[in-house]
Design a protein around this motif. Structure first.
Motif, mmCIF file in Angstrom:
data_model
loop_
_atom_site.group_PDB
_atom_site.id
_atom_site.type_symbol
_atom_site.label_atom_id
_atom_site.label_comp_id
_atom_site.label_asym_id
_atom_site.label_seq_id
_atom_site.Cartn_x
_atom_site.Cartn_y
_atom_site.Cartn_z
ATOM 1 N N TYR A 160 0.737 -1.252 -0.024
ATOM 2 C CA TYR A 160 0.245 0.037 0.041
ATOM 3 C C TYR A 160 0.933 1.385 0.011
ATOM 4 O O TYR A 160 0.547 2.237 -0.702
ATOM 5 C CB TYR A 160 -0.964 -0.219 1.213
ATOM 6 N N ASP A 161 1.957 1.476 0.842
ATOM 7 C CA ASP A 161 2.672 2.539 0.915
ATOM 8 C C ASP A 161 3.314 2.873 -0.562
ATOM 9 O O ASP A 161 3.541 3.781 -1.004
ATOM 10 C CB ASP A 161 3.896 2.373 1.684
ATOM 11 N N LEU A 190 -6.004 3.331 -0.121
ATOM 12 C CA LEU A 190 -5.910 3.915 1.335
ATOM 13 C C LEU A 190 -6.946 3.176 2.104
ATOM 14 O O LEU A 190 -6.738 2.979 3.267
ATOM 15 C CB LEU A 190 -6.104 5.262 0.834
ATOM 16 N N SER A 193 -5.418 -0.008 3.390
ATOM 17 C CA SER A 193 -4.356 0.092 4.276
ATOM 18 C C SER A 193 -4.912 0.529 5.801
ATOM 19 O O SER A 193 -4.219 0.893 6.835
ATOM 20 C CB SER A 193 -3.298 1.447 3.876
ATOM 21 N N GLY A 194 -6.574 0.570 5.797
ATOM 22 C CA GLY A 194 -7.056 1.308 7.103
ATOM 23 C C GLY A 194 -7.083 2.551 7.101
ATOM 24 O O GLY A 194 -7.296 3.003 8.352
ATOM 25 N N ASP A 195 -6.612 3.490 6.170
ATOM 26 C CA ASP A 195 -6.575 4.958 6.460
ATOM 27 C C ASP A 195 -7.861 5.732 5.716
ATOM 28 O O ASP A 195 -7.684 6.269 4.441
ATOM 29 C CB ASP A 195 -5.275 5.612 5.801
ATOM 30 N N ALA A 197 -9.378 8.003 6.803
ATOM 31 C CA ALA A 197 -9.525 9.420 6.604
ATOM 32 C C ALA A 197 -8.659 10.154 5.507
ATOM 33 O O ALA A 197 -9.050 10.959 4.630
ATOM 34 C CB ALA A 197 -8.852 9.907 7.932
ATOM 35 N N ALA A 198 -7.576 9.577 5.101
ATOM 36 C CA ALA A 198 -6.929 9.955 3.913
ATOM 37 C C ALA A 198 -7.681 9.582 2.810
ATOM 38 O O ALA A 198 -7.344 10.236 1.961
ATOM 39 C CB ALA A 198 -5.377 9.032 3.948
#
Ligand SMILES: *[C@@H]1O[C@H](CO)[C@@H](O)[C@H](O)[C@H]1NC(C)=O
Ligand SMILES: *[C@@H]1O[C@H](CO)[C@@H](O)[C@H](O)[C@H]1NC(C)=O
Length: 418
Positions: A160-161, A190, A193-195, A197-198
């Motif tokens: 993911y990164d 995103l 990846s669990g984000d 909010a992003a």
């Protein structure tokens, strides 16, 4: 050779020609058998490749001999199957070998952009995302389609990164304008990846930063993020927004499936079932995932009768140009386990038989529970049928395990021999 290898590890420094050399120099050397000449030769070659008895080395050799044929290069399922077989055998060297050779198999304009996109995803499926990147850099001119294929490769390999970094840097480096599809892959990354909010920030900024309006797929990615995060308020708010004056989008089957999943996760599976009926009435026919979502919810709530009734409706549900959706292994397992758990052995027998007719062997524990239940209700004949059908359906290493389960029912086996 050593310095070439070092260079190949930093593909950004290389030209297109050099990249081809890199892909080619990593290949295992294989000797080419004679190229098939007639259509009959070619179809024999393809069936040898499909044959499970063909070893990885032999498969790769056969594959190389087919490459000079445009019809062979166009056979997507055969490429996918070959890469899958080689990768599952742990032979990524052979995957690199056959795919890199396929790049140079025909004169220009091969490889086309479409062919390179295919290679990006084939390398991804083989768990070789670095090779996906190398192929991405061969796409000339660089394109948004190639970018989204690369991002998907990173997503599917859980990098993911790297996907987020690629999205930030590659467009500027290569002069690509990321479009809707690349943005949707970014949102998916995103969310995975669990984000969330992003993901929501990227979603909200799409019109200003990239001039693209989020579509229903973008919205579904964000809904999925809220579902995973248990943020019901944000989920409901976005559902309202979708059809509201700001977005005016039409919910699709994915939107409904997410809404039903949320209801089921709250123990409100009957409302999910109502939504399943409503979606069809709104012109969005439910698909198998819709049914599985609600059946699973009902089973989890112990509402096995309702789950079974819904299962029976699957073959009749109207579709766009036909009717009916077929259950899959997951459908049968959920129902079988729930029915056995509730000691409802007659419907469990029905489900188990249908599952076995598809040559899928259900989990042994559930089948064992069913056989015990049938024996208790004096249905030894049916119990024996289940055992025999299992024996046929169980494959490979599981056979040994199954024989141990069978051995717990000596009375059924003894009768059979008599
Ligand atoms: C059902 O629709 C969802 C959302 O579009 C999709 O992800 C899924 O693959 C579909 N399932 C089937 C079995 O067609
Ligand atoms: C049935 O399922 C419930 C909940 O998962 C579990 O607690 C119970 O032990 C199960 N009963 C049987 C007979 O398997």
């Amino acid at each position: 050779m050593a310095s070439a290898a070092a260079l190949c590890r930093s593909p950004s420094l290389l030209s297109r020609g050099h990249l081809l050399v890199c892909l080619l120099s990593t290949q295992t050397q294989l000797t080419n058998p004679p190229t098939p000449t007639t259509p009959a030769d070619l179809s024999r070659l393809k069936s040898s490749i499909r044959d499970a008895a063909t070893s990885p080395d032999a498969l790769a050799t056969l594959f190389l001999s087919g490459l000079p044929h445009p019809a062979f290069l166009a056979d997507r399922p055969l490429f996918a199957l070959s890469v899958h077989r080689l990768a599952s055998a742990g032979r990524r060297d052979l995957v690199a070998s056959v795919l890199s050779s396929s790049l140079t198999a025909l004169p220009s304009p091969h490889p086309s952009e479409g062919f390179l996109l295919r290679l990006i995803s084939l390398y991804s499926a083989a768990g070789m995302p670095d090779h996906s990147l190398t192929v991405f850099r061969l796409v000339n001119p660089p394109s948004d389609r190639a970018l989204s294929a690369l991002l998907s490769a990173y997503h599917d390999n859980r990098l993911y990164d790297r996907a987020v970094r690629a999205f930030k840097t590659l467009p500027a480096d290569l002069g690509i304008k990321p479009g809707l599809v690349s943005h949707n892959v970014l949102l998916k990354v995103l969310v995975a990846s669990g984000d969330v909010a992003a993901a929501r920030t990227a979603f909200d900024e799409m019109p200003d930063t990239a001039g693209v309006q989020p579509d229903i797929i973008s919205c579904n990615e964000i809904l999925k993020g809220y579902l995973n995060a248990g943020d019901d308020a944000a989920f409901d708010q976005l559902v309202k927004e979708i059809t509201g004056p700001k977005r005016r989008l039409k919910p699709n089957v994915g939107t409904y499936n997410l809404r039903m999943a949320l209801l089921c996760s709250k123990g409100r599976s009957f409302e999910a079932e109502e939504l399943l009926d409503a979606m069809g009435a709104n012109g969005v026919p439910p698909n198998r995932s819709s049914f599985n979502t609600v059946i699973k919810g009902l089973c989890n709530e112990g509402e096995v009768g309702a789950a079974m009734a819904l299962f029976k409706r699957m073959p009749e549900v109207p579709r766009q140009n036909s009717k009916g959706v077929s259950p899959n292994f997951e459908t049968y397992i959920m129902l079988l386990e729930a029915l056995v758990n509730k000691s409802l052995f007659d419907p469990a027998l029905e489900v188990c038989k249908e599952c076995l007719r598809n040559k899928w062997a259900p989990p042994f524990q559930a089948v064992k529970g069913l056989v015990q239940g049938l024996l208790k209700s004096r249905k030894a004949k049916h119990a024996r049928e289940v055992l025999m059908a299992m024996r046929k359906a169980v494959k490979g290493d599981a056979k040994q395990e199954w024989i141990k389960v069978e051995a717990q029912f000596p009375m059924l086996l003894a009768d059979k021999k008599a």
